[in-house]
Design a protein around this motif. Sequence first.
Motif: not given
Length: 99
Positions: A62, A65-66, A85, A89-90, A92-93
């Motif tokens: 993770f 990537r971010y 994961y 990702t949520q 990050m959104e």
Amino acid sequence: MEQFTYTYKTTEPITKKVHIGVVGSGDLEILLFPTDKQETSVKVCTGSDGFKDVWHNVLTRFFDRYPISADMVINDFGATPGVVYLRLTQAMEELSDEK
């Protein structure tokens, strides 16, 4: 129950708090807090023993990537790596909604 901490060198500071998910069977919550450091500290509290290497692998992938800079707390109740994961990702959104 296990607790462990990871630190990742990062370059992109966040500017708001984020709360994603719930602590419930097969799920987890993620709390993100802004920090002035160029790193992210991750504190994991999990009810599933013996998965430290799996956590390390998922979190490393993770942050590769971010590279967000934050203080992160993860409270886990048996989530699979895929759910972990997904929740990350949520988060990050949620952060991208501020832009």
